[in-house]
Design a protein around this motif. Sequence first.
Motif, PDB file in Angstrom:
ATOM      1  N   TYR A 168       0.824  -1.207   0.000  1.00 16.57           N
ATOM      2  CA  TYR A 168       0.000   0.000   0.000  1.00 16.57           C
ATOM      3  C   TYR A 168       0.862   1.262   0.000  1.00 16.57           C
ATOM      4  CZ  TYR A 168       0.930  -0.132   5.063  1.00 16.57           C
ATOM      5  OH  TYR A 168       1.535  -0.180   6.287  1.00 16.57           O
ATOM      6  N   GLU A 169       0.205   2.362  -0.398  1.00 15.98           N
ATOM      7  CA  GLU A 169       0.848   3.665  -0.443  1.00 15.98           C
ATOM      8  C   GLU A 169      -0.233   4.709  -0.174  1.00 15.98           C
ATOM      9  OE1 GLU A 169       2.780   6.689  -3.768  1.00 15.98           O
ATOM     10  OE2 GLU A 169       2.800   4.531  -4.135  1.00 15.98           O
ATOM     11  N   ASN A 170       0.022   5.602   0.779  1.00 15.54           N
ATOM     12  CA  ASN A 170      -0.938   6.665   1.059  1.00 15.54           C
ATOM     13  C   ASN A 170      -0.196   7.919   1.518  1.00 15.54           C
ATOM     14  OD1 ASN A 170      -0.336   6.314   3.890  1.00 15.54           O
ATOM     15  ND2 ASN A 170      -1.736   4.541   3.889  1.00 15.54           N
ATOM     16  N   ALA A 171      -0.960   8.958   1.818  1.00 16.06           N
ATOM     17  CA  ALA A 171      -0.361  10.245   2.178  1.00 16.06           C
ATOM     18  C   ALA A 171       0.477  10.147   3.448  1.00 16.06           C
ATOM     19  CB  ALA A 171      -1.458  11.294   2.345  1.00 16.06           C
ATOM     20  N   PHE A 172       0.026   9.368   4.424  1.00 15.15           N
ATOM     21  CA  PHE A 172       0.774   9.237   5.677  1.00 15.15           C
ATOM     22  C   PHE A 172       2.113   8.531   5.447  1.00 15.15           C
ATOM     23  CE2 PHE A 172       1.934   6.792   9.478  1.00 15.15           C
ATOM     24  CZ  PHE A 172       2.092   7.833  10.380  1.00 15.15           C
ATOM     25  N   VAL A 173       2.077   7.465   4.643  1.00 19.31           N
ATOM     26  CA  VAL A 173       3.314   6.737   4.318  1.00 19.31           C
ATOM     27  C   VAL A 173       4.290   7.670   3.603  1.00 19.31           C
ATOM     28  CG1 VAL A 173       4.308   4.917   2.879  1.00 19.31           C
ATOM     29  CG2 VAL A 173       2.269   4.448   4.241  1.00 19.31           C
ATOM     30  N   SER A 224       6.817  18.340   1.406  1.00 16.33           N
ATOM     31  CA  SER A 224       7.178  18.566   0.005  1.00 16.33           C
ATOM     32  C   SER A 224       6.976  17.318  -0.852  1.00 16.33           C
ATOM     33  CB  SER A 224       8.639  19.025  -0.073  1.00 16.33           C
ATOM     34  OG  SER A 224       9.009  19.283  -1.417  1.00 16.33           O
ATOM     35  N   PHE A 225       7.550  16.196  -0.424  1.00 17.06           N
ATOM     36  CA  PHE A 225       7.446  14.956  -1.201  1.00 17.06           C
ATOM     37  C   PHE A 225       6.008  14.441  -1.272  1.00 17.06           C
ATOM     38  CE2 PHE A 225      12.141  14.146  -0.588  1.00 17.06           C
ATOM     39  CZ  PHE A 225      12.432  14.068  -1.947  1.00 17.06           C
ATOM     40  N   SER A 226       5.313  14.440  -0.137  1.00 18.97           N
ATOM     41  CA  SER A 226       3.947  13.904  -0.122  1.00 18.97           C
ATOM     42  C   SER A 226       2.994  14.792  -0.911  1.00 18.97           C
ATOM     43  CB  SER A 226       3.448  13.734   1.318  1.00 18.97           C
ATOM     44  OG  SER A 226       3.477  14.952   2.032  1.00 18.97           O
ATOM     45  N   THR A 227       3.183  16.112  -0.820  1.00 17.07           N
ATOM     46  CA  THR A 227       2.342  17.034  -1.595  1.00 17.07           C
ATOM     47  C   THR A 227       2.597  16.876  -3.085  1.00 17.07           C
ATOM     48  OG1 THR A 227       2.342  18.655   0.214  1.00 17.07           O
ATOM     49  CG2 THR A 227       1.723  19.461  -1.976  1.00 17.07           C
ATOM     50  N   TYR A 228       3.872  16.739  -3.441  1.00 21.99           N
ATOM     51  CA  TYR A 228       4.216  16.553  -4.856  1.00 21.99           C
ATOM     52  C   TYR A 228       3.552  15.293  -5.406  1.00 21.99           C
ATOM     53  CZ  TYR A 228       6.832  15.493  -9.076  1.00 21.99           C
ATOM     54  OH  TYR A 228       7.157  15.172 -10.381  1.00 21.99           O
ATOM     55  N   ASP A 229       3.668  14.188  -4.688  1.00 23.24           N
ATOM     56  CA  ASP A 229       3.077  12.932  -5.152  1.00 23.24           C
ATOM     57  C   ASP A 229       1.560  13.028  -5.244  1.00 23.24           C
ATOM     58  OD1 ASP A 229       5.379  11.541  -5.606  1.00 23.24           O
ATOM     59  OD2 ASP A 229       5.409  10.497  -3.688  1.00 23.24           O
ATOM     60  N   PHE A 230       0.945  13.682  -4.253  1.00 25.73           N
ATOM     61  CA  PHE A 230      -0.512  13.810  -4.231  1.00 25.73           C
ATOM     62  C   PHE A 230      -1.013  14.616  -5.433  1.00 25.73           C
ATOM     63  CE2 PHE A 230      -4.314  16.234  -3.074  1.00 25.73           C
ATOM     64  CZ  PHE A 230      -5.183  15.208  -2.727  1.00 25.73           C
TER      65      PHE A 230
END
Length: 296
Positions: free
Chosen positions: A203-208, A282-288
């Motif tokens: 799985y992959e989500n914003a928290f991860v 930064s990374f999580s926002t970019y991916d989202f």
Amino acid sequence: MMAIDKNNEYSNNTRQVINSLLSGAVAGALAKSTIAPLDRTKINFQISNVPYSAKAAYKFLSETYARNGFFWLWRGNTATMTRIIPYAAIQFTAFEQWRKVLKVDSTNINNNGGRKFISGSLAGVTSQTLTYPLDLARARMAVTTINEYKSLGDVFKKTYLEEGVKGFYRGYVPTILGIIPYAGTSFFTYGTLKAFIKDKHGYENAFVNLSCGAVAGMAGQSSSYPLDIIRRKMQTSIITGNNYKSLRTTFWIVYRSEGIIQGFFKGLSMNWIKGPIATGISFSTYDFISTRLKKM
């Protein structure tokens, strides 16, 4: 048929570049705005001889607030946004392009780790080189009052008149030497951790993504912090009046006056707070945002 394939490839790559630019710009702006007061505090301790401690950092923040008000904690953030929006946009886009050139598969945890690191380093060098004068201006605004520099334009004007074009790249060498391990370690750690979790747990989500980014930020900051100290001192030497004209000179002055730990790792504990927060966001926002744009 070949012409159609080439047109499709060009069109897809163009869309990916636009996607990366937009996602990176938003990610960088959000991350830096979140930790701007801590960043300003860190820079002030980096360029002074005052010993750093959590108590001293809190005192600086509280006195700034009492003297100038809440929004003064974000002084220099306009310059930061002017710099970080193009910087982050270019960095993430450059990473995607360098990843293609070096044939890096970010979803495969067994993929060549060296190429992952190099892709991140080259992305950092590319973005830092193209936006460096803005970084210098941001640093100078962060450690001065409105009487010295009224605006971002005022910083550029005075820097040019007092130091010439060369002044805009003061501290460039330690910056590039520092961005290589920082960006390389950050992108490598984030990509590897995210792929590992997805491979092992599915799985992959914003928290991860936020957690992986936080670990990547701490690793990246720790790998390059002494060079960050040196570049800040060189960038602001015209303000502090110190003779920080070269990497070697600055190194020896800091070493002789403050020692190894206090001199080159001052404020690192604050970076372990703000670095993971900023990099994680930064990374999580970019991916989202990137994922949402791809689905549109």
